[in-house]
Design a protein around this motif. Structure first.
Motif, short mmCIF file in Angstrom:
data_model
loop_
_atom_site.label_atom_id
_atom_site.label_comp_id
_atom_site.label_asym_id
_atom_site.label_seq_id
_atom_site.Cartn_x
_atom_site.Cartn_y
_atom_site.Cartn_z
N SER A 65 0.83 -1.20 0.00
CA SER A 65 0.00 0.00 0.00
C SER A 65 0.86 1.25 0.00
O SER A 65 0.63 2.19 -0.77
N TYR A 66 1.87 1.27 0.85
CA TYR A 66 2.77 2.42 0.91
C TYR A 66 3.57 2.59 -0.38
O TYR A 66 3.74 3.70 -0.89
N THR A 67 4.07 1.48 -0.91
CA THR A 67 4.87 1.53 -2.14
C THR A 67 4.03 2.01 -3.32
O THR A 67 4.47 2.89 -4.08
N ALA A 68 2.85 1.46 -3.48
CA ALA A 68 1.99 1.87 -4.58
C ALA A 68 1.58 3.33 -4.45
O ALA A 68 1.56 4.07 -5.44
N ASP A 69 1.29 3.76 -3.23
CA ASP A 69 0.91 5.15 -3.03
C ASP A 69 2.08 6.08 -3.35
O ASP A 69 1.90 7.12 -3.97
N LEU A 70 3.27 5.70 -2.94
CA LEU A 70 4.46 6.51 -3.23
C LEU A 70 4.67 6.64 -4.73
O LEU A 70 4.90 7.75 -5.24
N PHE A 71 4.58 5.54 -5.46
CA PHE A 71 4.79 5.58 -6.90
C PHE A 71 3.68 6.35 -7.61
O PHE A 71 3.95 7.14 -8.51
N PHE A 72 2.43 6.11 -7.24
CA PHE A 72 1.34 6.80 -7.91
C PHE A 72 1.32 8.29 -7.58
O PHE A 72 0.96 9.11 -8.42
N GLN A 73 1.69 8.66 -6.35
CA GLN A 73 1.72 10.08 -5.99
C GLN A 73 2.88 10.80 -6.66
O GLN A 73 2.77 11.98 -6.96
N SER A 74 3.99 10.11 -6.87
CA SER A 74 5.16 10.79 -7.42
C SER A 74 5.19 10.82 -8.94
O SER A 74 5.42 11.88 -9.53
N ILE A 75 4.93 9.68 -9.60
CA ILE A 75 5.03 9.68 -11.07
C ILE A 75 3.77 9.22 -11.78
O ILE A 75 3.74 9.17 -13.01
N GLY A 76 2.74 8.88 -11.06
CA GLY A 76 1.46 8.56 -11.67
C GLY A 76 1.45 7.23 -12.40
O GLY A 76 2.08 6.26 -11.99
N LEU A 77 0.72 7.18 -13.51
CA LEU A 77 0.56 5.94 -14.25
C LEU A 77 1.84 5.48 -14.93
O LEU A 77 1.94 4.32 -15.36
N MET A 78 2.82 6.36 -15.02
CA MET A 78 4.11 5.96 -15.59
C MET A 78 4.81 4.92 -14.72
O MET A 78 5.71 4.24 -15.17
N SER A 79 4.38 4.77 -13.47
CA SER A 79 5.00 3.80 -12.57
C SER A 79 4.77 2.37 -13.04
O SER A 79 5.60 1.49 -12.77
N ILE A 80 3.68 2.12 -13.76
CA ILE A 80 3.45 0.79 -14.31
C ILE A 80 4.50 0.48 -15.37
O ILE A 80 5.04 -0.63 -15.42
N LEU A 81 4.83 1.48 -16.19
CA LEU A 81 5.88 1.29 -17.19
C LEU A 81 7.25 1.12 -16.54
O LEU A 81 8.10 0.42 -17.07
N VAL A 82 7.45 1.76 -15.40
CA VAL A 82 8.72 1.60 -14.69
C VAL A 82 8.89 0.15 -14.24
O VAL A 82 9.96 -0.44 -14.40
N SER A 83 7.83 -0.44 -13.71
CA SER A 83 7.93 -1.83 -13.26
C SER A 83 8.15 -2.77 -14.45
O SER A 83 8.92 -3.74 -14.33
N ILE A 84 7.54 -2.49 -15.58
CA ILE A 84 7.75 -3.32 -16.78
C ILE A 84 9.18 -3.17 -17.28
O ILE A 84 9.82 -4.15 -17.66
N THR A 85 9.70 -1.95 -17.26
CA THR A 85 11.07 -1.73 -17.71
C THR A 85 12.08 -2.41 -16.80
O THR A 85 13.06 -2.98 -17.27
N VAL A 86 11.84 -2.36 -15.50
CA VAL A 86 12.74 -3.03 -14.56
C VAL A 86 12.71 -4.55 -14.77
O VAL A 86 13.74 -5.22 -14.69
#
Length: 120
Positions: A65-86
């Motif tokens: 919950s904390y991790t998802a909130d941090l990613f969505f609050q900081s970079i938004g929907l681009m965080s899904i692409l970050v996880s795919i790229t990693v």
């Protein structure tokens, strides 16, 4: 036996195994990040509202919950692409065993997060 050749083979073997372990850990981290992002629920406890008495609906619990909130609050929907790229960075690291791939992909992640956040 040539000591120099033997030491070079041991060093090469060790570097390849470290690259494989790093790739596997990147894949695991990206899968966990993707799961926490997909199961994100806005009413879960986060950094702003940390009410621990609520039921957490994120699959990974409190940390997810904390991790998802941090990613969505900081970079938004681009965080899904970050996880795919990693994920694909870890896969390429296992296949090619070159650490320069990690540095290149970090550069590209920063680049497309900046442009994605600007244009969205």
């Amino acid at each position: 036996m040539d000591i120099k050749n033997f030491a070079h083979k041991i060093l090469d073997f060790t570097i390849k195994r470290i690259a494989e372990l790093s790739g596997i850990s990147l894949i695991i981290i990206s899968i966990l990040l993707f799961i926490s992002l997909i199961s994100y629920y806005p009413d879960d406890p986060n950094f702003i509202f940390s009410d621990k008495n609520r039921e957490i609906k994120n699959v990974l619990g409190f940390r997810g919950s904390y991790t998802a909130d941090l990613f969505f609050q900081s970079i938004g929907l681009m965080s899904i692409l970050v996880s795919i790229t990693v994920f694909f960075t870890g896969l390429n690291l296992i296949i090619s065993k070159k650490f320069i791939i990690v540095i290149e992909n970090i550069f590209y992640i920063v680049l497309y997060v900046i442009f994605g956040c600007i244009f969205s």
